[in-house]
Design a protein around this motif. Structure first.
Motif, mmCIF file in Angstrom:
data_model
loop_
_atom_site.group_PDB
_atom_site.id
_atom_site.type_symbol
_atom_site.label_atom_id
_atom_site.label_comp_id
_atom_site.label_asym_id
_atom_site.label_seq_id
_atom_site.Cartn_x
_atom_site.Cartn_y
_atom_site.Cartn_z
ATOM 1 N N ALA A 145 97.675 25.757 60.604
ATOM 2 C CA ALA A 145 98.625 24.688 60.932
ATOM 3 C C ALA A 145 100.047 25.101 60.545
ATOM 4 O O ALA A 145 101.002 24.856 61.293
ATOM 5 N N ILE A 146 100.184 25.734 59.382
ATOM 6 C CA ILE A 146 101.500 26.229 58.963
ATOM 7 C C ILE A 146 102.020 27.240 59.984
ATOM 8 O O ILE A 146 103.183 27.206 60.410
ATOM 9 N N GLU A 147 101.150 28.173 60.371
ATOM 10 C CA GLU A 147 101.552 29.203 61.336
ATOM 11 C C GLU A 147 101.968 28.578 62.668
ATOM 12 O O GLU A 147 102.971 28.978 63.275
ATOM 13 N N ALA A 148 101.201 27.579 63.117
ATOM 14 C CA ALA A 148 101.506 26.937 64.400
ATOM 15 C C ALA A 148 102.837 26.187 64.347
ATOM 16 O O ALA A 148 103.648 26.261 65.278
ATOM 17 N N ILE A 149 103.061 25.464 63.254
ATOM 18 C CA ILE A 149 104.319 24.714 63.118
ATOM 19 C C ILE A 149 105.506 25.663 63.035
ATOM 20 O O ILE A 149 106.520 25.483 63.723
ATOM 21 N N ARG A 150 105.384 26.687 62.216
ATOM 22 C CA ARG A 150 106.499 27.618 62.044
ATOM 23 C C ARG A 150 106.780 28.433 63.310
ATOM 24 O O ARG A 150 107.924 28.805 63.563
ATOM 25 N N ALA A 151 105.741 28.699 64.099
ATOM 26 C CA ALA A 151 105.951 29.432 65.349
ATOM 27 C C ALA A 151 106.806 28.617 66.321
ATOM 28 O O ALA A 151 107.636 29.172 67.047
ATOM 29 N N ARG A 152 106.611 27.286 66.316
ATOM 30 C CA ARG A 152 107.374 26.414 67.212
ATOM 31 C C ARG A 152 108.683 25.950 66.593
ATOM 32 O O ARG A 152 109.647 25.683 67.302
ATOM 33 N N HIS A 153 108.678 25.838 65.253
ATOM 34 C CA HIS A 153 109.856 25.311 64.550
ATOM 35 C C HIS A 153 110.138 26.197 63.325
ATOM 36 O O HIS A 153 109.718 25.872 62.209
ATOM 37 N N PRO A 154 110.820 27.310 63.513
ATOM 38 C CA PRO A 154 111.050 28.254 62.409
ATOM 39 C C PRO A 154 111.780 27.643 61.215
ATOM 40 O O PRO A 154 111.692 28.153 60.098
ATOM 41 N N GLN A 155 112.479 26.538 61.452
ATOM 42 C CA GLN A 155 113.225 25.887 60.371
ATOM 43 C C GLN A 155 112.356 24.951 59.541
ATOM 44 O O GLN A 155 112.822 24.392 58.543
ATOM 45 N N ALA A 156 111.100 24.757 59.909
ATOM 46 C CA ALA A 156 110.217 23.801 59.213
ATOM 47 C C ALA A 156 110.072 24.161 57.742
ATOM 48 O O ALA A 156 109.878 25.331 57.389
ATOM 49 N N ARG A 157 110.153 23.146 56.892
ATOM 50 C CA ARG A 157 109.996 23.339 55.453
ATOM 51 C C ARG A 157 108.653 22.741 55.043
ATOM 52 O O ARG A 157 108.448 21.535 55.144
#
Length: 217
Positions: free
Chosen positions: A78-90
């Motif tokens: 889930a972290i990988e998927a979110i960061r792939a779409r939203h690199p700024q995600a914290r």
């Protein structure tokens, strides 16, 4: 608080938070603590990795609190998927496990911090603010484990598979059959595992690897 597909009114002075954890009581407890803070608001809750990804797309929260072990898609993918779409995600990982291997996996996947559930009462609010400001937060116990094993040679994926099968009670012949390997190759792999983990027997190898988060029991 909203579900996927809806967008709340945003207050630019507030840290919007998404909680992803499959335990309702933990989500409720964390939400209650956050609700008392004038600069924070829980805008969504997820019980699976898939829900967390969908809710991040819909809500774009300032910080995600992410459990690693959830049904379906776990926290790491889930972290990988979110960061792939939203690199700024914290993303701040919440876990009961202090193992260095698990923490490093989460950090490499894009997490900005790693927080033990046992320390939520002491560290949660400070960790959220730290991560929101673009900095990293590592629980002291986790940071110590990472430093302790920083120069250790990691297990290969094959060695990890062998060790996971050992943990499940498989003998060398069974491991060889399961992984389509020669039994001598399995024995050589076990020798390498012992050396890398600095142990002398299978039981110690399993307990140490589980404590570090290399395998799951």
């Amino acid at each position: 608080m909203v579900s996927a597909g809806a967008m709340p009114a945003r207050d630019e002075t507030t840290i919007d938070i998404l909680i992803a954890d499959d335990h309702p009581m933990l989500r409720e407890g964390v939400s209650a603590v956050i609700a008392m803070q004038p600069d924070m608001a829980v805008v969504g809750e997820a019980s699976t990795g898939e829900e967390a990804v969908a809710l991040y797309d819909a809500l774009r929260p300032g910080v995600v609190l992410m459990d690693l072990r959830m049904p379906g898609m776990g926290g790491l993918p889930a972290i990988e998927a979110i960061r792939a779409r939203h690199p700024q995600a914290r993303i701040l990982v919440l876990t009961t496990y202090s193992g260095d291997a698990q923490a490093l996996q989460a950090l490499r996947a894009g997490a900005a911090g790693f927080l033990l559930k046992s320390s939520l009462r002491r560290e949660l609010l400070g960790a959220i603010r730290t991560v929101y400001e673009g900095q990293r937060h590592l629980a002291p116990d986790v940071a110590q484990e990472i430093a302790l094993h920083a120069i250790d040679e990691p297990l290969t994926p094959r060695e990890t598979q062998i060790l996971q099968l050992i943990a499940s009670g498989h003998a060398n012949k069974q491991i060889a059959w399961a992984l389509n390997l020669a039994e001598e190759t399995v024995k050589s792999g076990i020798k390498n595992i012992f050396g890398k983990l600095h142990v002398n027997d299978r039981t110690h190898a399993v307990t140490k690897a589980a404590r570090r988060g290399i395998i799951e029991l």
